[in-house]
Each structure stands twice: as C-alpha cells, then as structure tokens.
Design a protein around this motif. Structure first.
Motif, mmCIF file in Angstrom:
data_model
loop_
_atom_site.group_PDB
_atom_site.id
_atom_site.type_symbol
_atom_site.label_atom_id
_atom_site.label_comp_id
_atom_site.label_asym_id
_atom_site.label_seq_id
_atom_site.Cartn_x
_atom_site.Cartn_y
_atom_site.Cartn_z
ATOM 1 N N LYS A 9 0.837 -1.196 0.000
ATOM 2 C CA LYS A 9 0.000 0.000 0.000
ATOM 3 C C LYS A 9 0.875 1.252 0.000
ATOM 4 C CE LYS A 9 -3.759 -2.162 2.650
ATOM 5 N NZ LYS A 9 -3.054 -3.399 3.056
ATOM 6 N N THR A 10 0.460 2.242 -0.755
ATOM 7 C CA THR A 10 1.129 3.534 -0.777
ATOM 8 C C THR A 10 0.492 4.456 0.257
ATOM 9 O OG1 THR A 10 -0.374 4.457 -2.434
ATOM 10 C CG2 THR A 10 1.559 3.251 -3.249
ATOM 11 N N ALA A 11 1.067 5.640 0.416
ATOM 12 C CA ALA A 11 0.484 6.619 1.334
ATOM 13 C C ALA A 11 -0.934 6.987 0.895
ATOM 14 C CB ALA A 11 1.363 7.869 1.385
ATOM 15 N N ALA A 12 -1.111 7.149 -0.419
ATOM 16 C CA ALA A 12 -2.446 7.482 -0.941
ATOM 17 C C ALA A 12 -3.444 6.374 -0.633
ATOM 18 C CB ALA A 12 -2.366 7.722 -2.446
ATOM 19 N N ASP A 13 -3.005 5.118 -0.747
ATOM 20 C CA ASP A 13 -3.889 3.986 -0.431
ATOM 21 C C ASP A 13 -4.347 4.057 1.016
ATOM 22 O OD1 ASP A 13 -3.612 2.860 -2.993
ATOM 23 O OD2 ASP A 13 -1.788 1.797 -2.409
ATOM 24 N N HIS A 14 -3.393 4.274 1.920
ATOM 25 C CA HIS A 14 -3.732 4.354 3.353
ATOM 26 C C HIS A 14 -4.697 5.504 3.631
ATOM 27 C CE1 HIS A 14 -1.240 1.222 5.119
ATOM 28 N NE2 HIS A 14 -0.233 1.589 4.372
ATOM 29 N N ASN A 15 -4.498 6.616 2.941
ATOM 30 C CA ASN A 15 -5.381 7.766 3.158
ATOM 31 C C ASN A 15 -6.813 7.468 2.707
ATOM 32 O OD1 ASN A 15 -3.416 9.395 4.305
ATOM 33 N ND2 ASN A 15 -2.784 10.262 2.343
ATOM 34 N N TYR A 16 -6.952 6.863 1.527
ATOM 35 C CA TYR A 16 -8.302 6.537 1.044
ATOM 36 C C TYR A 16 -8.963 5.499 1.944
ATOM 37 C CZ TYR A 16 -7.239 9.123 -3.224
ATOM 38 O OH TYR A 16 -6.916 10.115 -4.116
ATOM 39 N N ILE A 17 -8.170 4.545 2.425
ATOM 40 C CA ILE A 17 -8.692 3.555 3.366
ATOM 41 C C ILE A 17 -9.139 4.251 4.652
ATOM 42 C CG2 ILE A 17 -8.049 1.595 4.839
ATOM 43 C CD1 ILE A 17 -6.171 0.715 2.541
ATOM 44 N N SER B 61 -2.365 7.644 10.025
ATOM 45 C CA SER B 61 -1.005 7.667 10.580
ATOM 46 C C SER B 61 -0.037 6.917 9.681
ATOM 47 C CB SER B 61 -1.002 7.038 11.987
ATOM 48 O OG SER B 61 -1.772 7.806 12.888
ATOM 49 N N SER B 62 -0.480 5.778 9.144
ATOM 50 C CA SER B 62 0.365 5.012 8.213
ATOM 51 C C SER B 62 0.617 5.806 6.942
ATOM 52 C CB SER B 62 -0.311 3.678 7.867
ATOM 53 O OG SER B 62 -0.464 2.869 9.011
ATOM 54 N N GLY B 63 -0.432 6.467 6.455
ATOM 55 C CA GLY B 63 -0.282 7.297 5.266
ATOM 56 C C GLY B 63 0.679 8.442 5.488
ATOM 57 N N LEU B 64 0.614 9.047 6.678
ATOM 58 C CA LEU B 64 1.499 10.158 7.015
ATOM 59 C C LEU B 64 2.960 9.719 7.044
ATOM 60 C CD1 LEU B 64 1.747 13.116 7.843
ATOM 61 C CD2 LEU B 64 1.405 12.405 10.226
ATOM 62 N N LYS B 65 3.232 8.575 7.643
ATOM 63 C CA LYS B 65 4.606 8.068 7.721
ATOM 64 C C LYS B 65 5.177 7.792 6.330
ATOM 65 C CE LYS B 65 4.087 5.915 12.277
ATOM 66 N NZ LYS B 65 4.035 4.627 13.031
ATOM 67 N N LEU B 66 4.388 7.145 5.494
ATOM 68 C CA LEU B 66 4.857 6.826 4.143
ATOM 69 C C LEU B 66 5.041 8.082 3.292
ATOM 70 C CD1 LEU B 66 2.790 3.629 3.213
ATOM 71 C CD2 LEU B 66 5.236 3.783 3.652
ATOM 72 N N SER B 67 4.125 9.031 3.445
ATOM 73 C CA SER B 67 4.224 10.262 2.647
ATOM 74 C C SER B 67 5.446 11.084 3.043
ATOM 75 C CB SER B 67 2.947 11.098 2.812
ATOM 76 O OG SER B 67 2.827 11.574 4.151
ATOM 77 N N GLN B 68 5.815 11.045 4.322
ATOM 78 C CA GLN B 68 6.997 11.782 4.768
ATOM 79 C C GLN B 68 8.271 11.128 4.257
ATOM 80 O OE1 GLN B 68 6.174 11.763 8.998
ATOM 81 N NE2 GLN B 68 5.251 13.812 8.936
ATOM 82 N N ARG C 288 6.012 13.195 -0.569
ATOM 83 C CA ARG C 288 4.894 13.595 -1.418
ATOM 84 C C ARG C 288 3.979 14.502 -0.598
ATOM 85 N NH1 ARG C 288 3.618 11.106 -6.067
ATOM 86 N NH2 ARG C 288 1.395 11.426 -5.639
ATOM 87 N N LYS C 289 4.061 15.805 -0.872
ATOM 88 C CA LYS C 289 3.359 16.796 -0.069
ATOM 89 C C LYS C 289 1.848 16.616 -0.105
ATOM 90 C CE LYS C 289 4.975 20.931 0.133
ATOM 91 N NZ LYS C 289 5.378 22.326 -0.184
ATOM 92 N N GLU C 290 1.304 16.270 -1.267
ATOM 93 C CA GLU C 290 -0.147 16.109 -1.368
ATOM 94 C C GLU C 290 -0.636 14.999 -0.444
ATOM 95 O OE1 GLU C 290 -2.257 18.037 -3.052
ATOM 96 O OE2 GLU C 290 -0.570 19.305 -3.636
ATOM 97 N N ASP C 291 0.108 13.892 -0.409
ATOM 98 C CA ASP C 291 -0.293 12.774 0.451
ATOM 99 C C ASP C 291 -0.166 13.155 1.930
ATOM 100 O OD1 ASP C 291 -0.873 11.132 -1.685
ATOM 101 O OD2 ASP C 291 1.126 10.254 -1.767
ATOM 102 N N THR C 292 0.902 13.903 2.250
ATOM 103 C CA THR C 292 1.095 14.342 3.635
ATOM 104 C C THR C 292 -0.065 15.226 4.089
ATOM 105 O OG1 THR C 292 3.507 14.278 3.426
ATOM 106 C CG2 THR C 292 2.611 15.603 5.215
ATOM 107 N N CYS C 293 -0.464 16.149 3.224
ATOM 108 C CA CYS C 293 -1.552 17.060 3.560
ATOM 109 C C CYS C 293 -2.887 16.328 3.660
ATOM 110 C CB CYS C 293 -1.635 18.173 2.522
ATOM 111 S SG CYS C 293 -0.197 19.285 2.556
#
Length: 257
Positions: free
Chosen positions: A150-158, A176-183, A187-192
């Motif tokens: 899973k990517t950060a975007a995947d975790h965010n949508y989940i 939280s998982s999405g935030l860690k991967l995005s950092q 990838r700023k969009e995923d972090t935000c």
C-alpha cells in the motif's frame, strides 16, 4: 500500464508466424520439384505447419482481446473517477480486476497497483461508502493477490472510508500510516491529505486544538490551502458525521469560527 505495447508484441508474433508459414511452403515446393517421391512428406509437413499457425493465430487473437477488454474497463473507470462519477467507476474497476484475475497467467498484475489506488478513491469518495463494504474488502484483498504494498495514498483513502463509516480507530491508524509513508516519499499532497484526515478524526473526538494543528499543517499544499473548512448543520455530510460522532457537531462549530 503498457497494454498497448503488449498488444503490439502479440501482433508481431502473428506476423512472424505467417512468415514462417511462407518459408515452409517454399521449402516444400523446392523439395517436391527436386524429388517427386518426397511430395507426400511435403503435404504432411505443410498440414502440420498450417495447424500450428492456426493455433498460434487463434491464441494471439484471444490474448489481444483479453488485454483490450481489461484496458477498456480501466480507461472508463479512471475517467469516471476523474469527473467524480464514482458509482459508475466502481463496477468498471470490478470488471477489470475480475478480467485480470481470470487471465492472470498472461497479465502482469503488479501493473494494476495505480488503478487499485483509484478504485479505493472511488469507494471512499462516494456519497454512501458503507453500501460498498464488499467492494472495499475485495479491494483490500487485492493487495495480497497482486503482491503490491500500500502507498500513502492507499492508506489515506482507506482511512477516509473507515472514518465515513464510523470506524474511528481504524481511520486514525490508516491516516497515521499514510502520514509516515508520505513523509518518507516526500509527497506533499499525500502528507496534507493525511493531516486533513487526522484533523477530522480530532473533531470526531472533540479535540479542537489537535484539529487546528493538523488543519494548519495541511495548508502547506496549494490544493488543500484552497479548501476552507466549513461547517453547516444543514449539510448532509455534516449531519451524517454528527450522527456517527456525537462530539463532532459541537467541536466543528467552534473550529469553524
């Protein structure tokens, strides 16, 4: 996904088979002219070659059609997501992944990963995501089936799916998982997006201070900075969240001011 290049490769194989068929025919005619007694052997050899060519062409056509069907479903589904017609995108993705599973021996399924992300986006963005619980669970299972992480975007949508269906704990874990991967990927969009999700989770918990901190952090993206927080007790989504999370309405109203 290089579906078009795969189709071109199959077409080149078919053309190559035709060339070989012509070569065998020429060789056979030459042999029969030099030694008439080998005419029968030439006929048998030609029949054998023709049958193999026919089998190869049939196999090639089948594979081309399979890949084109898969490609069509993915193109239509992605277009529906881009214009926000999520109810039409979901069944198209279902057909595409089913097609890929049926023909998994001839399709590199790891190439489906970006489309799986779009699939999750469609499910989590639709008006009533809880209706698509089966599709959501199937989408999660696809990560193991096609052997991708899973990517950060995947975790965010989940995370958004869980949040909108009332599973706050799972939503917080996913964001939280999405935030860690995005950092890690920067990838700023995923972090935000992760921060924005954490903000809504804080509102659901009644923590306005944490919500403000996460919201401010999400403003580093020009896209998210253009989206202002707005709470309206008459809005359908705000009403749904207020019904799911008792503390949401009061906290969101204070946060909005």
């Amino acid at each position: 996904m290089s579906t078009k290049s795969d189709v071109n490769a199959l077409e080149r194989r078919a053309q190559s088979s035709t060339i070989w068929q012509t070569c065998f025919t020429i060789i056979g005619v030459s042999i029969s002219l030099v030694c008439p007694s080998l005419f029968w052997l030439n006929v048998q050899m030609k029949q054998y070659v023709d049958s193999k060519i026919t089998d190869r062409q049939s196999y090639t056509e089948t594979r081309i059609n399979q890949k084109l069907d898969l490609y069509d479903h993915l193109v239509f589904a992605t277009q529906y997501v881009l214009v926000g017609t999520y109810d039409k995108a979901i069944p198209e993705y279902q057909k595409a992944f089913s097609e890929a599973d049926t023909n998994k021996q001839s399709i590199d399924q790891t190439r489906l990963a970006p489309f799986l992300t779009r699939y999750l986006e469609a499910i989590s963005s639709i008006e009533r995501p809880e209706v698509y619980e089966t599709q959501f669970n199937d989408a999660l299972a696809l990560f193991d089936r096609i052997h991708v992480s899973k990517t950060a975007a995947d975790h965010n949508y989940i995370g958004w799916y869980y949040f909108l269906t009332g599973d706050l704990s799972s939503a917080q874990t996913s964001f939280s998982s999405g935030l860690k991967l995005s950092q890690l990927s920067r990838r700023k969009e995923d972090t935000c997006n992760s921060k924005r999700g954490c903000c809504y989770c804080s509102l659901a918990e009644g923590d306005a201070k944490s919500a403000e901190s996460n919201w401010t952090a999400s403003l580093s993206s020009p896209y998210y900075a253009s989206i202002q927080f707005y709470y309206d007790p008459n809005d359908i989504m705000d009403q749904r969240l207020a019904n799911i999370y008792p503390k949401y309405a009061a906290t969101a109203a204070v946060f909005h001011k």
